[in-house]
Design an enzyme around this catalytic site. Sequence first.
Site, PDB file in Angstrom:
ATOM      1  N   GLN A  82       0.823  -1.225   0.033  1.00 46.09           N
ATOM      2  CA  GLN A  82       0.078   0.284   0.035  1.00 46.09           C
ATOM      3  C   GLN A  82       0.857   1.118   0.032  1.00 46.09           C
ATOM      4  OE1 GLN A  82      -1.588  -1.102   4.110  1.00 46.09           O
ATOM      5  NE2 GLN A  82      -1.415   1.187   4.411  1.00 46.09           N
TER       6      GLN A  82
ATOM      7  N   CYS B 290      -4.924   0.418   3.429  1.00 42.87           N
ATOM      8  CA  CYS B 290      -5.303  -1.051   3.853  1.00 42.87           C
ATOM      9  C   CYS B 290      -6.565  -1.673   3.446  1.00 42.87           C
ATOM     10  CB  CYS B 290      -4.743  -0.992   5.401  1.00 42.87           C
ATOM     11  SG  CYS B 290      -5.870  -0.134   6.477  1.00 42.87           S
TER      12      CYS B 290
ATOM     13  N   HIS C 235      -6.320  -1.182  11.468  1.00 45.14           N
ATOM     14  CA  HIS C 235      -5.519  -1.487  10.197  1.00 45.14           C
ATOM     15  C   HIS C 235      -6.323  -2.585   9.734  1.00 45.14           C
ATOM     16  CE1 HIS C 235      -2.343  -2.303   7.385  1.00 45.14           C
ATOM     17  NE2 HIS C 235      -1.976  -3.530   7.912  1.00 45.14           N
TER      18      HIS C 235
ATOM     19  N   ASN D 236      -0.902  -9.323   4.903  1.00 47.39           N
ATOM     20  CA  ASN D 236      -0.757  -7.868   4.992  1.00 47.39           C
ATOM     21  C   ASN D 236      -0.438  -7.400   3.810  1.00 47.39           C
ATOM     22  OD1 ASN D 236      -0.679  -5.412   6.452  1.00 47.39           O
ATOM     23  ND2 ASN D 236       1.318  -5.962   7.759  1.00 47.39           N
TER      24      ASN D 236
END
Length: 346
Positions: free
Chosen positions: A150, A156, A292, A312
Site C-alpha cells: 500500500q 489498507c 488496520h 498484510n
Amino acid sequence: MLDGYFSVERPRKNMKAIVAALLIVGVVGAVAVYAMPGKSFALQQFELEHQEFELFIKQHGKVYQDEVEYESRFRIFRDNLAYIGVFNSLNKDWTLGVNYMADLTGEEFKSMFTGHYGQRERNPVPFEPVSIPDEIDWTTKGAVTPVKNQGQCGSCWAFSTTGSVEGAWFLAGHTLVSLSEQQLVSCSQSYGNNGCNGGLMDYAFKYIIANGITSEANYPYTARTGTCNKTLASQTVAKISSYTDVATDDSVALETAIAQQPVSVAVEADQSSWQLYSGGTLSSNCGTNLDHGVLAVGYNLGASPPYYKVKNSWGASWGMAGYIQIAITSGKGVCGIQMDPSYPTV
C-alpha cells in the site's frame, strides 16, 4: 492514525523488562570496555551498527536528503536494532527483525502504514457451528493473489477488500484476478471511505455491489487518493452480490468463516510488534483499537499456539514474506482480530 483506522496512541508493552535488559547490556558493555585492548567495546559496537545501517540502506534503496537526515535515521535505526535484540532475548512466540521500516520512529510508522476507521455498526448473521478442518490455507489453494504494498497511503481497507473479493470470485468458479485497490481509493468516497485517509471494508463491499470492480492491471495503484477515473472503473471484471458480518468476539465463528473463504479482518497494528515483526506467532503486545485492515487467509488449530494466517499489505519484504501469524484466543482476539470480520459473496 494507522492505515485509516482511528487509533489511540499508547506506550509500547513490556518496557520495564526491556529497560532492565538494556541496563544489563550496558553493564556488560562497560565491563568489556575495560577488558578489551585497543578499540573500546562502545566504538566497536558503533562501527558494527554503522555497517549494518549501510547494508540496510543498500538493501532497501534508502535515500536521505542530507547528512542531518542520515544521522537522524541512523540514531533511530540503532534504537530499533537495540530493541530488536533485547526483545528477541525474551523468547516470545514471535521474533522481531530489521526490515524497511527500521529507520522509522514508532510515531512515523503509525502515521504512514495504517488506514482503518475503527468499529462501526455491524449486522452479524446468526452463527451456527459446523464441522471444519483443523487447518486451512487458501494461499495453497489458488485463492490468494501475491502480496501487495500500500505504500505510505492509509488504504489498507482497500487491500483487505480486494483480497477477500479476489478469493470469493475465484471460489465461485472464476479465474483468480488481481483487483484494483485504486478504484476503491479514488471512487468510493460517497460510500463512506476517505481514500488514503482511511476507510472500511464493508463500505468498499457496498461500493462493489453497486458498481463492480476492475482489475489491478487496468486501474493500477498509485498510493494517492486522486480523482476517480470513471472510464477505467466501468470496465468491470468481478462483482459481488452481498457481504456478511461475522459474529463479533467469537473465534469459532471466524474460524468457520475462514474455512469457507478468505475473510477481511481488522486489527490494531500500531505497535513495534507489527512494525518490526519477522516471524512466529504474535500472541500479545498489541491492543484492540482497530486501525488496520488485513486479510485472514487460513488458520492452524493444531499448532502451539494455534494461529490465524494473515496477509498484510506492506510488501513481501515485511514479516514472513508479507504474512503474519496471529494467535487464536477467546473474546476480541489478539490485536482485536475477532472484533470486525466480514466477507463478500459472489
